[in-house]
Design an enzyme around this catalytic site. Structure first.
Site, PDB file in Angstrom:
ATOM      1  CG  ASP A 198      -1.825   1.078   1.432  1.00 26.36           C
ATOM      2  OD1 ASP A 198      -2.940   1.063   0.677  1.00 26.36           O
ATOM      3  OD2 ASP A 198      -1.845   1.814   2.231  1.00 26.36           O
ATOM      4  CD  GLU A 250      15.997 -15.022   3.697  1.00 26.04           C
ATOM      5  OE1 GLU A 250      15.219 -15.642   4.688  1.00 26.04           O
ATOM      6  OE2 GLU A 250      16.691 -13.934   4.034  1.00 26.04           O
TER       7      GLU A 250
END
Ligand code: GLC
Length: 535
Positions: A198, A250
């Site tokens: 956002d 990751e």
């Protein structure tokens, strides 16, 4: 397409949790309601969902005022319900993107409460943007109207680019950075496939908080192109996203970051999707483009070029929870209908024209290479609710703008599933947090399923055909056509949209695959119609 890069051609469906499906009849949508309806989205044929915020929140900005980033508001369910939603979506082959609101917290967040309690000069205040002074620290205006600074009884001011209940965080503070890395991991560990970020262009402010006297830009509007204003699109935001990207990388399975950045021109926007930053950015220049061949072609070209330059996929979008639904926006004469919100007494859109153009616009969009975003209800051809009484409005923009902007409630009304059920099947009771217009019975899903020519079946066919012909991963080649039309080839599919007054011909020998409205008696493409065909 390797699954790791699923997002490059994905169609992502935005769910607004307050208004999608209500399982308990309190008039407010919730997570179990969404989970129960997920098979419908599988049937529609989208690849992923994006959920607007469901976190604990006082709901002063419909959940974009987050009080706890690691929970679920009891209005919407529990953390267990979120886990169930994610698991069910995955079983159905749908990816899940959640909303992350890093620019500001709610004023009820533990950090802001601590900052208020600790007083001026305290370390707790360093996590937000507090300043002293007899006058507001600068001339900045809130996006929702009025000054962007609020004064506390102790004399200090705090910055809020949105509502006063949404204090801006200080992203120069290491604890703020560390906290959001941890929040990312919290949701990644729960299995989400990505984050819609956002106000991604707002986190870093110019260090001097330089005055900015240009009129405040309403939400759903782009700043004029030019040097970025001191609160938007500052260079420092990119370092944050590079760090976030390294965390996402990751995790296995292709987790993504999507920027909500009201930034232009497209080259500036593309900086958010460089290879080590986010994966996608909403294409608001496309959303804002007028219904006109020349302008749309220019924006399609410049969007593809800017994203190609950085190796990113281009996204396309026509509606979301901040703008007038495109079935209404396109029912206005050119240049009108772009303000956030339409009310009783305002000029009204031509509903028939709006829907006709919306269907043509959607078919055009879904044929473009890249990824597309749909907003709940657009597959039903839903118009904006333009008859909401002002007393029921909840968007803070209505009050903060001094009742100048009606705000965004008209695109957030709970959607109709069943024409003859209470609340049109939104929930088990005749309850809906914003009233639904009676005419929405005609748009209910059960009136459209299996009905040839319905907007729902048009979307379904388009999504199926888009997949079969791999349009999302294809390449666009413009074809010559009438000046009032656009025509292009994407793989073996030819697409023609007619924006002009005169019907246009399809290339010779073309076999129709899909058409937003029937062709005319002579086999020509009428005004405001898109056709997909095979050569
Ligand atoms: C984004 C959201 C909008 C919200 C604002 C403040 O623009 O899409 O709904 O009001 O940010 O968080």
């Amino acid at each position: 397409m390797p699954t790791e890069a699923w997002w490059r051609d994905a169609v992502i469906y935005q769910i607004y949790p307050r208004s999608f499906a209500d399982s308990d009849g309190d008039g407010m949508g919730d997570l179990p309601g969404i989970t129960a309806r997920l098979p419908e989205l599988r049937r529609l044929g989208v690849d992923a969902i994006w959920l607007s915020p469901f976190y604990p929140s006082p709901q002063h900005d419909a959940g974009y005022d987050v009080a706890d980033y690691r929970g679920v508001d009891p209005r919407f369910g529990s953390l267990g319900d979120a886990d169930k939603l994610i698991d069910t979506a995955h079983e159905l082959g749908l990816r899940v993107i959640v909303d992350l609101v890093p620019n500001h917290t709610s004023s009820e967040h533990a950090w802001f409460r601590a900052a208020l309690a600790a007083g001026p000069g305290s370390p707790e205040r360093q996590r937000y943007i507090f300043r002293d002074g007899a006058e507001p620290p600068n001339s900045w205006q809130s996006v929702f109207g009025g000054p962007a600074w609020e004064r506390l009884p102790d004399g200090q001011w705090y910055l809020h680019l949105f509502d006063a209940s949404q204090p801006d965080l200080n992203w120069d503070h290491p604890e703020v950075r560390a906290e959001f890395l941890d929040i990312l991991r919290f949701w990644l560990d729960r299995g989400v496939d990505g984050f819609r970020v956002d106000v991604a262009h707002g986190l870093i402010k110019d260090a001097d908080l330089t005055d900015w006297t240009a009129p405040s830009v309403v939400l759903g509007g782009l700043e004029p192109a030019g040097p970025p204003p001191p609160m938007w699109d500052q260079e420092g935001v990119h370092e944050i996203y590079r760090q976030w990207r390294s965390v996402l990388d990751e995790y296995p399975g292709g987790r993504i970051l999507v920027a909500e950045a009201w930034v232009q021109p497209e080259e500036r926007l593309a900086r958010y999707v460089r290879p080590d930053e986010m994966h996608q950015a909403f294409n608001f220049p496309y959303l804002e483009a007028p219904w006109a061949a020349t302008e749309l072609r220019e924006i399609i070209d410049s969007s593809l070029a800017a994203n190609d330059e950085v190796g990113a996929t281009t996204t396309w979008v026509l509606s979301n929870h901040d703008v007038v639904r495109h079935a209404s926006r396109l029912g206005f004469p050119p240049g009108e209908g772009r303000r956030p919100g339409i009310g009783i007494g305002d000029p009204q859109p031509d509903a028939g024209l709006g829907l006709r153009r919306a269907r043509a616009a959607t078919l055009l969009m879904l044929a473009l290479p890249g990824s597309a975003y749909l907003y709940q209800g657009e597959e039903l051809g839903l118009p904006e609710h333009t008859g909401l009484p002002d007393e029921v409005r909840q968007d803070p923009a209505w009050e903060r703008s001094g009742h100048v902007e009606r705000g965004r409630d008209g695109c957030r009304v709970p959607i109709p599933w069943e024409a003859d059920a209470p609340s049109f099947g939104f929930g088990p009771a005749d309850a809906s947090w914003l009233p639904q217009p009676a005419v929405w019975a005609e748009y209910a899903l059960d009136r459209q399923v299996g009905v040839p020519g319905s907007t729902y079946e048009l979307y379904r066919s388009a999504l199926r055909t888009r997949r079969t012909h791999e349009l999302g991963s294809g390449e666009l080649v413009w074809l010559a056509t009438d000046p009032g039309a656009l025509a292009f080839r994407n793989g073996d599919v030819v697409v023609v949209t007619n924006f002009g007054d005169e019907p246009v011909a399809l290339p010779g020998g073309a076999q129709i695959l899909l058409s937003s409205e029937p062709l005319d008696a002579g086999g020509l493409v009428p005004t405001d119609v898109t056709v997909w065909a095979m050569l």
